[in-house]
Design a protein around this motif. Structure first.
Motif, mmCIF file in Angstrom:
data_model
loop_
_atom_site.group_PDB
_atom_site.id
_atom_site.type_symbol
_atom_site.label_atom_id
_atom_site.label_comp_id
_atom_site.label_asym_id
_atom_site.label_seq_id
_atom_site.Cartn_x
_atom_site.Cartn_y
_atom_site.Cartn_z
ATOM 1 N N VAL A 23 0.863 -1.189 0.000
ATOM 2 C CA VAL A 23 0.000 0.000 0.000
ATOM 3 C C VAL A 23 0.892 1.229 0.000
ATOM 4 N N ASP A 24 0.303 2.371 -0.328
ATOM 5 C CA ASP A 24 1.038 3.627 -0.305
ATOM 6 C C ASP A 24 0.914 4.340 1.035
ATOM 7 N N SER A 25 -0.175 4.098 1.753
ATOM 8 C CA SER A 25 -0.374 4.708 3.058
ATOM 9 C C SER A 25 -1.232 3.797 3.917
ATOM 10 N N ALA A 26 -1.234 4.059 5.215
ATOM 11 C CA ALA A 26 -2.042 3.249 6.128
ATOM 12 C C ALA A 26 -3.521 3.372 5.813
ATOM 13 N N ASN A 27 -3.922 4.471 5.195
ATOM 14 C CA ASN A 27 -5.335 4.664 4.849
ATOM 15 C C ASN A 27 -5.833 3.667 3.812
ATOM 16 N N ASP A 28 -4.893 3.013 3.100
ATOM 17 C CA ASP A 28 -5.280 2.015 2.095
ATOM 18 C C ASP A 28 -5.684 0.687 2.735
ATOM 19 N N ILE A 29 -5.386 0.514 4.023
ATOM 20 C CA ILE A 29 -5.726 -0.729 4.718
ATOM 21 C C ILE A 29 -7.151 -0.630 5.228
ATOM 22 N N GLU A 30 -7.985 -1.575 4.842
ATOM 23 C CA GLU A 30 -9.398 -1.524 5.232
ATOM 24 C C GLU A 30 -9.626 -2.008 6.653
ATOM 25 N N SER A 31 -8.946 -3.071 7.066
ATOM 26 C CA SER A 31 -9.123 -3.599 8.416
ATOM 27 C C SER A 31 -7.950 -4.485 8.788
ATOM 28 N N ILE A 32 -7.742 -4.611 10.111
ATOM 29 C CA ILE A 32 -6.717 -5.506 10.661
ATOM 30 C C ILE A 32 -7.336 -6.234 11.843
ATOM 31 N N ASP A 33 -7.271 -7.557 11.832
ATOM 32 C CA ASP A 33 -7.773 -8.371 12.940
ATOM 33 C C ASP A 33 -6.669 -9.306 13.406
ATOM 34 N N THR A 34 -6.451 -9.365 14.714
ATOM 35 C CA THR A 34 -5.447 -10.264 15.275
ATOM 36 C C THR A 34 -6.127 -11.378 16.044
#
Length: 264
Positions: A69-80
């Motif tokens: 991705v180019d920025s963190a805003n491109d990440i839709e979700s993170i689940d651990t």
């Protein structure tokens, strides 16, 4: 989302001393090291041996360092999620970004001692990178200010004595944030992710690492567009050459009384 661990656990040890015939025992904390698997859009991408704290920061930083991705805003979700043998971090990217994942996904396992395990060929390892465009004047005094303050921010290392730290420092040397991990590459990814999540940018400060400076760490700093990287131990020849090539100011063997600034 499962709550992360504390990063250490107690163990009991027998103390060995020369010429001692008495049994002595103590309990001390050991740094946690577990497999952390990254999945993108349901596709297994990498497994890192890491300390399972600040996993969301780790995921963001790793994704940025992998140039998915180019920025963190491109990440839709993170689940651990805690698994039987480690942790699984599930990252969802937009469909157009996932294409890069599908193209590069492969079976690979990276150890904490090596950030390049699993690269397919030499061209991929030695790929061209963008020049560092950030311009920030970091005074020599600021480097020593950060070095002096760093120990007080290494809480996990204080408990275990076996932990790397990566710090993001302001131009005056004040420490803005620190992330720790058993692996130096992981610690750097974590702090890059934390910077991105905070809305700040690496171009507004410099990075300080409790590690020798290898090529992969320089590569991550360059891709983050950070103007300066300071490491407590020495740099390799390739790390120094790469930093000079792409415009990263590299300072190594940083001690309280001296440091080496690589000349362009």
């Amino acid at each position: 989302m499962t709550a992360p661990e504390t990063g250490s656990r107690p163990f009991r040890f027998a103390v060995l001393r020369p010429d001692s015939h008495q049994s002595e025992f103590l309990e001390r904390a050991l740094i946690s090291e577990v497999p952390v698997a990254f999945e993108y859009n349901g596709i297994g991408y990498a497994v890192m041996m890491a300390t399972p704290v600040d996993l969301e920061d780790f995921a963001i930083g790793f994704t940025l360092s992998e140039q998915l991705v180019d920025s963190a805003n491109d990440i839709e979700s993170i689940d651990t999620h805690r698994a039987e043998k480690g942790w699984i971090v599930r990252i969802q990217l937009p469909a157009d970004r996932a294409e890069k994942v599908y193209a590069r996904a492969r079976q690979r396992v990276s150890e904490s001692s090596c950030g390049l395990c699993g690269m397919d060929n030499l061209d991929e390892v030695m790929r061209e990178m963008p020049n560092v465009t950030a311009r920030l004047e970091v005074a020599d005094d600021a480097i020593f200010v950060a070095l002096q303050a760093l120990r007080d921010h290494q809480h996990l290392n204080a408990a275990t004595g076996a932990c790397h730290a990566a710090a993001f420092c302001a131009v005056d040397g004040s420490i803005l944030m620190v992330r720790e991990d058993v692996g130096r590459h992981n610690a750097l990814d974590k702090v890059i992710g934390a910077i991105a999540k905070s809305g700040n940018a690496p171009e507004n400060g410099f990075l300080l690492l409790t590690a020798r400076c290898s090529f992969e760490l320089v590569q991550k700093a360059i891709l983050a567009n950070c103007p300066a990287l300071v490491t407590i131990s020495a740099a390799t020849d390739l790390a120094t050459h790469t930093a000079a090539k792409y415009g990263l100011r590299l300072i190594s063997l940083a001690r309280q009384d001296s440091a080496l600034s690589a000349c362009p």
